[in-house]
Design a protein around this motif. Structure first.
Motif, mmCIF file in Angstrom:
data_model
loop_
_atom_site.group_PDB
_atom_site.id
_atom_site.type_symbol
_atom_site.label_atom_id
_atom_site.label_comp_id
_atom_site.label_asym_id
_atom_site.label_seq_id
_atom_site.Cartn_x
_atom_site.Cartn_y
_atom_site.Cartn_z
ATOM 1 N N VAL A 79 0.835 -1.200 0.000
ATOM 2 C CA VAL A 79 0.000 0.000 0.000
ATOM 3 C C VAL A 79 0.870 1.250 0.000
ATOM 4 N N GLN A 81 0.275 4.860 0.913
ATOM 5 C CA GLN A 81 -0.703 5.739 1.563
ATOM 6 C C GLN A 81 -0.835 7.080 0.846
ATOM 7 N N CYS A 84 -3.503 7.090 -1.945
ATOM 8 C CA CYS A 84 -4.864 6.647 -1.636
ATOM 9 C C CYS A 84 -5.862 7.799 -1.740
ATOM 10 N N CYS A 90 -10.726 -1.411 -2.076
ATOM 11 C CA CYS A 90 -9.923 -2.552 -1.635
ATOM 12 C C CYS A 90 -10.582 -3.283 -0.470
ATOM 13 N N CYS A 124 -8.066 -1.094 -7.476
ATOM 14 C CA CYS A 124 -7.600 0.235 -7.061
ATOM 15 C C CYS A 124 -7.414 1.119 -8.287
ATOM 16 N N VAL A 129 -2.878 0.732 -4.020
ATOM 17 C CA VAL A 129 -2.608 -0.681 -3.748
ATOM 18 C C VAL A 129 -1.989 -1.248 -5.013
#
Length: 368
Positions: A79, A81, A84, A90, A124, A129
């Motif tokens: 991942v 971050q 995101c 996910c 994603c 991800v």
């Protein structure tokens, strides 16, 4: 252990998992175009696998203990971050409930639950991800240079039969937009699930393959040939929408007040309000359902569907502005909003007539 991925050209059946003792990742292929595959894979030998978690090793030979070969890294997802967008795709789709998802705060994989299917990588939209053994740049290069129709085969296929194709750990890890662009080059692209319903990863494959044509163990995407070149994940998704890849479809029932809650939480800006219309750009919608979850009136429904004109913004709900009951001037909120506000105030025994008055008429009707 090698500090770079391995390139494996297979001629017969082979259990590729044993190679993980020599490299954390591998790019593998079985078929007649080994040199083509090697040329593509060599461009991605610097793939970053440093964030991969360790794999469980129950036993190690004496030689492995001496050389460090007992160390294993797991071929799974990681991942980022920073990328995101908090769509939650996910966590919602994971067949093993392996994601700990805190909206707009953090997201992490609970590797003790993860089954390494890679479905989260496929869904994603922004590479938050990702699966290091299946980098997007690698997929794009395969599509651009493929000597014939592309076919992807899972790890089990190397053991179970003689299917030819490019290795993926599980076909559920492939972002489907790349299949659509690959199909545009030669008319079709395929992904082969060797064990089908008997596979322990079938729940992920079934979810991934929903809506795709099936021929035996193959999932097939067909498209009219078009000179399209894949880009990054989001750009490729936009192109695939024009080829018929399903996109988000948002439906709004009566009772919408155009409060804007759905627009405010949409992670891809697929929704907008113009005047007294709620509008959707289907190509931008990833069908994450965040808008439905946040709708205070519970009138939003989300699905996936093919769209003939996915890039065109269209109205999915319209309302009329409420009007001042005294002077007839349009008010800055909708008739539905005014009606609901008035009903709720009336239910509580509170004054509600002012809801249908403009600011000037309210002031003129107020006692001095």
């Amino acid at each position: 252990m090698s500090d770079k991925p391995s390139i494996v050209i297979v001629e017969g059946r082979e259990d590729l998992s044993r190679r993980l003792s020599r490299a954390p990742l591998y790019f593998a292929y079985r078929g007649p175009h080994g040199e083509w595959f090697r040329t593509v894979a060599e461009k991605h030998l610097d793939t970053d696998w440093s964030s991969l978690p360790p794999a469980e090793v129950k036993a190690a030979a004496r030689r492995e203990l001496i050389t460090g070969g007992f160390i294993r890294l797991r071929d799974t997802v990681v991942v980022d971050q920073a990328k995101c967008i908090w769509c939650g795709m996910c966590a919602k789709s994971c067949p093993a409930t392996a994601f700990e998802y805190v909206e707009r705060r953090s997201i992490r994989v609970m590797y003790d639950r993860c089954v390494d299917c890679g479905l989260c990588n496929a869904l994603c939209p922004v590479e938050a991800v990702k699966m290091p053994s299946l980098p997007d740049g690698f997929l794009a290069e395969l599509i651009k240079t493929a000597p014939g129709p592309l076919k992807f085969i899972c790890d089990y296929a190397f053991q179970d039969g003689d299917e030819e194709g490019v290795r993926v750990k599980c076909i559920a890890a492939i972002p489907k937009q790349y299949l659509y662009i690959a199909a545009a080059k030669y008319g079709e692209a395929r992904a082969h699930c060797s064990r089908g319903e008997r596979c322990p990863l079938w729940p992920a494959v079934e979810r991934w393959g929903a809506g795709l044509a099936r021929e035996g163990r193959d999932f097939v995407v067909r498209a009219e040939k078009a000179p399209l070149q894949p880009g990054d994940r989001w750009q490729t998704r936009m192109l695939a929408a024009a080829l018929g890849m399903p996109v988000g479809r948002v439906e709004v029932a009566e009772g919408c007040t155009l409060c804007g809650a759905c627009v405010n939480v949409c992670p891809t800006d697929a929704l907008s309000i113009k005047g007294f219309e709620l509008r959707l750009t289907p190509a931008l919608c990833i069908a994450c359902g965040v808008c439905a979850e946040k709708c205070p009136e519970r009138v939003v429904r989300v699905a996936e569907a093919r769209e003939d004109k996915p890039y065109e913004s269209r109205a999915i709900f319209r309302d009329s502005p409420a009007k001042c009951s005294s002077c007839g001037k349009p008010l800055p909120y909708t008739e539905t909003m005014a009606r609901k506000l008035a009903e709720r105030l009336k239910e509580r025994g509170l004054p509600h007539e002012h809801i249908y008055l403009c600011e000037e008429c309210r002031l003129s009707s107020s006692p001095v």
